[in-house]
Design a protein around this motif. Structure first.
Motif, short mmCIF file in Angstrom:
data_model
loop_
_atom_site.label_atom_id
_atom_site.label_comp_id
_atom_site.label_asym_id
_atom_site.label_seq_id
_atom_site.Cartn_x
_atom_site.Cartn_y
_atom_site.Cartn_z
N MET A 88 0.86 -1.18 0.00
CA MET A 88 0.00 0.00 0.00
C MET A 88 0.90 1.23 0.00
N GLY A 89 0.56 2.22 -0.82
CA GLY A 89 1.43 3.39 -0.94
C GLY A 89 0.65 4.69 -0.85
N SER A 90 1.33 5.74 -0.42
CA SER A 90 0.69 7.06 -0.33
C SER A 90 1.42 8.03 -1.23
N ILE A 101 2.20 18.62 -8.26
CA ILE A 101 3.37 18.31 -9.11
C ILE A 101 3.99 16.97 -8.70
N VAL A 102 4.24 16.80 -7.39
CA VAL A 102 4.91 15.57 -6.95
C VAL A 102 3.92 14.60 -6.29
N GLY A 103 2.63 14.91 -6.44
CA GLY A 103 1.62 14.05 -5.82
C GLY A 103 0.82 13.32 -6.86
N GLY A 104 -0.29 12.78 -6.45
CA GLY A 104 -1.17 12.10 -7.38
C GLY A 104 -2.15 13.09 -7.96
N SER A 105 -3.19 12.59 -8.63
CA SER A 105 -4.12 13.49 -9.30
C SER A 105 -5.24 13.96 -8.37
N ILE A 106 -5.42 13.31 -7.24
CA ILE A 106 -6.46 13.76 -6.30
C ILE A 106 -5.79 14.10 -4.98
N LEU A 107 -5.75 15.42 -4.68
CA LEU A 107 -5.08 15.85 -3.44
C LEU A 107 -6.09 16.24 -2.37
N ASN A 108 -7.36 16.36 -2.76
CA ASN A 108 -8.33 16.87 -1.79
C ASN A 108 -9.07 15.78 -1.01
N HIS A 109 -8.69 14.53 -1.21
CA HIS A 109 -9.29 13.45 -0.41
C HIS A 109 -8.19 12.44 -0.06
N THR A 145 6.92 10.51 -0.91
CA THR A 145 6.04 9.46 -1.41
C THR A 145 6.40 8.22 -0.57
N SER A 146 5.41 7.48 -0.11
CA SER A 146 5.77 6.36 0.79
C SER A 146 4.96 5.10 0.48
N TYR A 147 5.52 3.97 0.88
CA TYR A 147 4.91 2.66 0.63
C TYR A 147 5.16 1.75 1.83
N ALA A 148 4.23 0.83 2.07
CA ALA A 148 4.48 -0.22 3.07
C ALA A 148 4.33 -1.58 2.40
N ILE A 149 5.17 -2.51 2.86
CA ILE A 149 5.16 -3.89 2.36
C ILE A 149 5.35 -4.81 3.56
N LYS A 150 4.73 -5.98 3.52
CA LYS A 150 5.02 -6.97 4.56
C LYS A 150 5.67 -8.16 3.89
N ASN A 151 6.79 -8.55 4.46
CA ASN A 151 7.56 -9.65 3.87
C ASN A 151 7.80 -10.67 4.99
N ALA A 197 6.41 15.33 -24.10
CA ALA A 197 5.65 14.65 -25.16
C ALA A 197 5.37 13.21 -24.74
N ILE A 198 6.27 12.64 -23.93
CA ILE A 198 6.09 11.26 -23.46
C ILE A 198 5.25 11.24 -22.18
N LYS A 199 5.62 12.09 -21.23
CA LYS A 199 4.93 12.08 -19.92
C LYS A 199 4.99 13.47 -19.31
N LYS A 200 3.82 14.06 -19.13
CA LYS A 200 3.77 15.40 -18.56
C LYS A 200 3.12 15.40 -17.17
N GLU A 201 2.32 14.39 -16.93
CA GLU A 201 1.57 14.33 -15.67
C GLU A 201 2.50 14.20 -14.48
N GLY A 202 1.97 14.50 -13.30
CA GLY A 202 2.74 14.38 -12.07
C GLY A 202 3.34 12.98 -11.93
N ILE A 203 4.55 12.93 -11.36
CA ILE A 203 5.20 11.64 -11.14
C ILE A 203 4.82 11.19 -9.74
N GLY A 204 3.85 10.33 -9.68
CA GLY A 204 3.29 9.91 -8.39
C GLY A 204 3.88 8.61 -7.90
N LEU A 205 3.17 7.97 -7.00
CA LEU A 205 3.72 6.79 -6.35
C LEU A 205 3.92 5.63 -7.32
#
Ligand SMILES: [Zn+2]
Length: 493
Positions: A254-256, A262-270, A354-360, A392-400
């Motif tokens: 699971m990641g946040s 700019i450095v987040g995802g496309s929905i910042l208000n929820h 940007t953060s992620y959790a994993i269980k191993n 031209a290849i990728k303009k959107e925010g670079i998210g998780l």
């Protein structure tokens, strides 16, 4: 004939969507009225064909065609099809109950149940997602990158996303992630959500919900969202929630996203997270250097990646969170004018993670990527964002997802790659006359002209690696790495 399609849909729902025999007449009448038919179909339907269906695409397209012929536009026809599939799907309360029961025995089965329900009721449009073009790039100087041209997702831009954060939402539902979307018919501004089913979760003592993504950027792509419509905020509690999720569902990561444009995802208000099966390249990447080990064995390591990524791993969740918080707090106020990193300008904060959790097995991992959304005259879209030559290849925010090495690319590239490949054999005048937007792809065309063994997919893979290098706040050179080490020493002291 729509009444025949309704009879087929009812039979499909009986076989694939848990519709009970005693509810068939009830739902048939609702659908007959909804589609303006007077009486049910009395003839035969092809039951064997319906029983063997894995997805309802054929029934959906019959409904869609009927609506178009009746004068609806495409959007309304899609909404009506979504209504029909949604109304014959199990009620949210039944889905919640079944999910809980499955979860008691095996959390992975519960996740699979929700996914297959969404596939069967056309919420997750499997056929469309399977048309996506996927490939992998391997690099000698860092981890793999996987790429996917997503044919079902609209391209978004950072300015619109930032605007969304400051506009007071007067609409209902307030955003695409609010709880009120379930059963929503849809309108010009909001997607139809009759078919969505989400289930409640307890994450670190709070009420959250879990749903699958309708776009499926990667395997089992799902979304967790908070009950309340409140903006993203990355803090210690974020790490707590992420770790709480993987504790309950160890087969998924699971990641946040970060909490800034700019450095987040496309929905910042929820407040929301994204996760899935841990197949993203970053998670397979090795620790490059262990920089801290606690008495109880919790480690902090630099991860082999093109960005500034840290992995905190161990069995003690609290200690992992303590270390994560130390790094976050130190980064929030870090300045290095020489490297162009300023934590605040004109009252606007710039540093986040940007953060992620994993269980191993017994071990938890918290993975943190340092991010900064500062802009300047040269880079008005972001200094640590994809630079203009790559837009031209990728303009959107670079998210998780991208930070984890999975690039979701816009659908338009499918056409543009074909045009680039054709343009390689033409003169500049010829291709610009034929395809005006090839002016954005001149670098790519020239590179492929110069090196005939370079294919479009490899070129794009290299661009994505360069974008991740743009994202790195401490660059991979002596000055950058010295500053990175000094920052980590200070943060972890
Ligand atoms: Zn919301």
């Amino acid at each position: 004939m729509i009444s025949k399609t309704i009879a087929e849909l009812i039979y499909y729902a009986e076989k694939h969507l848990y519709l009970l025999d005693s509810d068939k007449i009830y739902f048939t009448n609702i659908l007959l009225h909804f589609f303006g038919a007077n009486e049910p179909y009395e003839g035969e339907i092809d039951k064997v064909r319906i029983e063997s269906m894995e997805v309802p695409d054929e029934i959906v397209s019959e409904i869609f065609e009927h609506c178009l012929l009746s004068g609806d536009d495409e959007k309304e026809a899609e909404r009506k099809a979504d209504f029909a599939l949604g109304i014959v799907s199990p009620l949210p309360s039944l889905v919640n109950g079944a999910f809980e029961e499955f979860k008691k025995n095996d959390p992975a089965t519960a996740l699979q149940f929700l996914k297959s329900l969404g596939t069967s009721n056309y919420y997750f449009q499997k056929t469309k997602v399977e048309r996506n073009k996927d490939w992998t790039m391997t690099f000698e100087d860092g981890p793999n990158i996987t790429l996917s041209i997503n044919l079902s997702k609209p391209e978004k831009n950072n300015k619109d996303i930032a605007k969304l954060l400051t506009t007071a939402s007067t609409n209902y539902p307030k955003c695409a992630l609010c709880v009120e979307n379930i059963g929503f018919y849809g309108d010009d501004k909001h997607a139809a959500r009759m078919t969505i089913r989400y289930v409640p979760l307890d994450l670190a003592g709070e009420r959250w919900y879990l749903q699958y993504s309708p776009y499926g950027y990667f395997r089992n792509h799902c979304i967790c969202f908070k009950e309340d419509h409140i903006p993203m905020k990355v803090e210690r509690k974020t790490f707590d929630r992420l770790l709480s999720f993987v504790e309950q569902f160890p087969s998924f990561f699971m990641g946040s996203n970060s909490d800034l444009p700019i450095v987040g995802g496309s929905i910042l208000n929820h407040e929301h997270f994204q996760g899935g099966s841990p197949v993203l390249p970053l998670f397979a990447s090795k620790d490059k250097e262990v920089i801290f080990t606690s008495k109880s064995g919790t480690k902090v390591a630099k991860v082999d990646s093109f960005t500034n990524t840290l992995r905190i791993s161990g069995k003690d969740k609290e200690e992992i969170m303590d270390l994560g918080e130390k790094i976050l707090n130190a980064w929030r106020i870090y300045d290095n004018e020489e490297l162009g990193i300023l934590h605040e300008t004109d009252g606007n904060r710039h540093n986040t993670v940007t953060s992620y959790a994993i269980k191993n097995g017994e071990e938890y991992q918290l993975i943190i990527v340092l991010r900064c959304n500062i802009t300047n005259e040269k880079y008005p879209d972001g200094v640590f964002h994809a630079h203009p030559e790559y837009h031209a290849i990728k303009k959107e925010g670079i998210g998780l997802i991208e930070c984890a090495g999975e690039f979701v690319l816009p659908a338009r590239l499918e056409r543009q790659i074909k045009e680039v490949e054709e343009s390689v054999n033409l003169s500049k005048e010829e291709y610009l006359k034929k395809y005006p937007d090839m002016s954005l792809f001149e670098d790519m065309i020239n590179a492929m002209k110069e090196n005939p063994s370079l294919d479009a997919g490899s070129y794009i893979g290299q661009v994505c690696r360069n974008i991740l290098r743009n994202v790195a706040v401490f660059k991979d050179d002596e000055k950058g790495q010295q500053a990175y080490d000094a920052f980590l020493k200070e943060a972890l002291k």
